[in-house]
Scaffold this active site. Structure first.
Site, PDB file in Angstrom:
ATOM      1  N   HIS A   1     -13.616   1.284   2.716  1.00 26.29           N
ATOM      2  CA  HIS A   1     -14.013   1.172   4.192  1.00 26.29           C
ATOM      3  C   HIS A   1     -15.417   1.919   4.151  1.00 26.29           C
ATOM      4  CE1 HIS A   1     -12.516   2.747   8.357  1.00 26.29           C
ATOM      5  NE2 HIS A   1     -13.817   2.056   8.402  1.00 26.29           N
TER       6      HIS A   1
ATOM      7  N   GLY B   1     -15.395  -2.597  10.310  1.00 24.10           N
ATOM      8  CA  GLY B   1     -16.184  -3.237  11.324  1.00 24.10           C
ATOM      9  C   GLY B   1     -16.685  -4.592  11.084  1.00 24.10           C
TER      10      GLY B   1
ATOM     11  N   ASN C   1     -15.100  -3.205   3.593  1.00 28.84           N
ATOM     12  CA  ASN C   1     -14.244  -3.269   4.792  1.00 28.84           C
ATOM     13  C   ASN C   1     -14.871  -2.234   5.795  1.00 28.84           C
ATOM     14  OD1 ASN C   1     -11.856  -0.768   5.892  1.00 28.84           O
ATOM     15  ND2 ASN C   1     -11.559  -3.168   6.413  1.00 28.84           N
TER      16      ASN C   1
ATOM     17  N   CYS D   1      -6.686   7.314   4.737  1.00 27.50           N
ATOM     18  CA  CYS D   1      -6.271   7.575   6.124  1.00 27.50           C
ATOM     19  C   CYS D   1      -6.538   9.009   6.283  1.00 27.50           C
ATOM     20  CB  CYS D   1      -4.636   7.436   5.907  1.00 27.50           C
ATOM     21  SG  CYS D   1      -4.018   7.841   7.344  1.00 27.50           S
TER      22      CYS D   1
ATOM     23  N   LYS E   1      -8.042   2.025  -1.958  1.00 29.74           N
ATOM     24  CA  LYS E   1      -8.518   1.698  -0.761  1.00 29.74           C
ATOM     25  C   LYS E   1      -9.076   2.966  -0.311  1.00 29.74           C
ATOM     26  CE  LYS E   1      -8.350  -0.230   3.703  1.00 29.74           C
ATOM     27  NZ  LYS E   1      -8.006   0.683   4.584  1.00 29.74           N
TER      28      LYS E   1
ATOM     29  N   GLY F   1      -9.689  -5.999   9.382  1.00 31.27           N
ATOM     30  CA  GLY F   1      -8.707  -5.490   9.924  1.00 31.27           C
ATOM     31  C   GLY F   1      -8.419  -5.826  11.469  1.00 31.27           C
TER      32      GLY F   1
ATOM     33  N   GLN G   1       0.750  -1.100   0.136  1.00 35.11           N
ATOM     34  CA  GLN G   1       0.206   0.001  -0.059  1.00 35.11           C
ATOM     35  C   GLN G   1       0.744   1.392  -0.018  1.00 35.11           C
ATOM     36  OE1 GLN G   1      -2.264   1.718   3.272  1.00 35.11           O
ATOM     37  NE2 GLN G   1      -4.024   1.529   1.900  1.00 35.11           N
TER      38      GLN G   1
HETATM   39  C1  FMN Z   1      -3.918   0.290  13.886  1.00 37.14           C
HETATM   40  C2  FMN Z   1      -4.172   0.462  12.736  1.00 37.14           C
HETATM   41  C3  FMN Z   1      -3.778   1.081  11.550  1.00 37.14           C
HETATM   42  C4  FMN Z   1      -3.908   1.168  10.239  1.00 37.14           C
HETATM   43  N1  FMN Z   1      -3.363   1.734   9.451  1.00 37.14           N
HETATM   44  C5  FMN Z   1      -3.921   1.797   7.986  1.00 37.14           C
HETATM   45  C6  FMN Z   1      -2.981   2.128   7.117  1.00 37.14           C
HETATM   46  O1  FMN Z   1      -1.754   2.010   6.958  1.00 37.14           O
HETATM   47  N2  FMN Z   1      -3.632   2.187   5.714  1.00 37.14           N
HETATM   48  C7  FMN Z   1      -4.993   1.995   5.512  1.00 37.14           C
HETATM   49  O2  FMN Z   1      -5.445   2.181   4.392  1.00 37.14           O
HETATM   50  N3  FMN Z   1      -5.785   1.917   6.623  1.00 37.14           N
HETATM   51  C8  FMN Z   1      -5.283   1.538   7.932  1.00 37.14           C
HETATM   52  N4  FMN Z   1      -6.105   1.109   8.808  1.00 37.14           N
HETATM   53  C9  FMN Z   1      -7.506   1.017   8.519  1.00 37.14           C
HETATM   54  C10 FMN Z   1      -7.686  -0.353   8.170  1.00 37.14           C
HETATM   55  O3  FMN Z   1      -7.137  -0.760   7.237  1.00 37.14           O
HETATM   56  C11 FMN Z   1      -9.170  -0.564   7.941  1.00 37.14           C
HETATM   57  O4  FMN Z   1      -9.606   0.169   7.082  1.00 37.14           O
HETATM   58  C12 FMN Z   1     -10.080  -0.129   9.155  1.00 37.14           C
HETATM   59  O5  FMN Z   1      -9.482  -0.627  10.404  1.00 37.14           O
HETATM   60  C13 FMN Z   1     -11.418  -0.821   9.298  1.00 37.14           C
HETATM   61  O6  FMN Z   1     -11.413  -2.342   9.334  1.00 37.14           O
HETATM   62  P1  FMN Z   1     -11.666  -3.254  10.240  1.00 37.14           P
HETATM   63  O7  FMN Z   1     -12.918  -2.397  11.189  1.00 37.14           O
HETATM   64  O8  FMN Z   1     -11.951  -4.302   9.939  1.00 37.14           O
HETATM   65  O9  FMN Z   1     -10.761  -3.023  11.456  1.00 37.14           O
HETATM   66  C14 FMN Z   1      -5.551   1.022  10.043  1.00 37.14           C
HETATM   67  C15 FMN Z   1      -6.140   0.535  11.067  1.00 37.14           C
HETATM   68  C16 FMN Z   1      -5.593   0.282  12.307  1.00 37.14           C
HETATM   69  C17 FMN Z   1      -6.332  -0.146  13.250  1.00 37.14           C
END
Ligand code: FMN
Length: 338
Positions: A170, A212, A210, A99, A138, A232, A69
């Site tokens: 997301h 939750g 993606n 992000c 993304k 995630g 990424q």
């Molecule tokens: C600690 C942490 C770091 C993250 N870093 C990134 C990242 O570098 N790039 C990105 O696109 N999303 C990042 N995310 C977002 C996740 O990729 C994801 O979109 C988000 O957590 C929602 O998915 P989930 O509910 O399944 O965790 C991060 C999430 C967490 C918890």
């Protein structure tokens, strides 16, 4: 056009997570699932072009299929970084349009690019022209006061016109003022329906949902409406979920991997990394949730947390933790005494 049939691993992806999905984490996840697609942490174009590439981009062949990424918004820099990533052997280059951190906003990339679909299109066109591997995006549903129906479709349509056919969404907005990145992963409400609608109205695109998704049962329900799911936090905190992905999501007969088997599969990687000078804790920190919800989980976590950080800690710590999980009654006695 890249379709999910060509890249079936997109049916289940582990999200890119800064500080979490480093190479040790990915190698560990790979010990649980051979099929899921894994993502790196976001790496900025500046770091890729000017930084220590081996440290930032190096990975083990066993991690395939694995996507890099990138964060950035300069088409030429993104093209150069994508080419470097392809040279390292990544299977896909993903552009971060989600992000919300301040650092990222001041660099004018990440989620704030939801406001600049034409710039995103220029970026992905330049990246696509530079490499032969797929470029994916993304993104969020939108930012701040944008109308998500407009912002999502505008971003997707502009990028699709520039050659992208796979989008990971997301399914919430990012609020760029006043929310921390952590709150931005929880507080803006989820709208899965809009992502499902995007798939219905753009059936030729590969749409991965993606945000939750707490379990494989929930993931399977989404797969009735979209092409893929990305987990995630649930996958990270409860990695045993990944042990049933090959069987349940990809239909691999006998594909279940129990946590004990996963540890044994990961062990040679750990031994190799220790021999290269990697500290045990750099690997065990990703394993703490492996026995989540099972007897002995607490002892496993405690031993790995307290003993892995000692200088020269080696695989004997892992063995002690495994012994404790296998004898959970002793763990229960210790916890009662504590
Ligand atoms: C600690 C942490 C770091 C993250 N870093 C990134 C990242 O570098 N790039 C990105 O696109 N999303 C990042 N995310 C977002 C996740 O990729 C994801 O979109 C988000 O957590 C929602 O998915 P989930 O509910 O399944 O965790 C991060 C999430 C967490 C918890």
């Amino acid at each position: 056009m890249v379709t999910v049939t060509q890249y079936p691993s997109l049916r289940f992806c582990v999200a890119p997570m800064m500080d979490w999905t480093d190479r040790h984490c990915r190698a560990f996840h790979r010990a649980l699932t051979s099929r899921a697609r894994l993502y790196t942490e976001m790496v900025t174009t500046g770091a890729v072009v000017h930084g220590d590439r081996e440290r930032l981009l190096g990975f083990e062949p066993l991690e395939h299929p694995v996507a890099l990424q990138l964060g950035g918004s300069d088409p030429a820099d993104l093209a150069a970084a994508a080419r470097i990533g392809e040279g390292f052997g990544y299977d896909e280059i993903n552009l971060n349009v989600g992000c919300p951190s301040d650092r990222v906003q001041s660099g004018r990339f990440g989620a704030c690019l939801m406001r600049e679909p034409e710039l995103v299109a220029d970026c992905v066109a330049a990246m696509g022209a530079a490499v032969r591997i797929p470029i994916t995006v993304k993104c969020r549903l939108g930012v701040d006061d944008q109308d998500p129906e407009e912002s999502l479709f505008n971003l997707v349509d502009a990028s699709a016109a520039a050659g992208v056919s796979t989008f990971i969404i997301h399914a919430r907005k990012a609020w760029l003022q006043g929310l921390s990145p952590k709150d931005n992963r929880d507080i803006p409400p989820l709208d899965y329906g809009l992502v499902a609608r995007l798939k219905r109205e753009r059936p030729d695109l590969t749409i991965v949902i993606n945000g939750g998704i707490p379990s494989l049962a929930a993931a399977q329900a989404h797969l009735a409406e979209v092409d893929g799911v990305m987990l995630g936090r649930a996958a990270y905190h409860e990695p045993s979920i990944l042990g049933v992905v090959d069987a349940l999501i990809f239909g691999v007969q006998g594909g279940d991997t129990d946590p004990f088997t996963a540890v044994e599969r990961y062990r040679p990687y750990m031994a190799g990394a220790l021999a290269r000078g990697v500290r045990l804790a750099a690997m065990t920190r990703h394993m703490l949730g492996l026995f989540h919800g099972r007897p002995g989980a607490r002892a496993w976590r405690r031993i790995l947390t307290t003993e892995s950080i000692r200088p020269a800690a080696g695989l004997e710590v892992l063995d002690r933790a495994l012994t404790a999980v296998r004898a959970p009654a002793a763990d229960a006695r210790l916890s009662t005494a504590a």
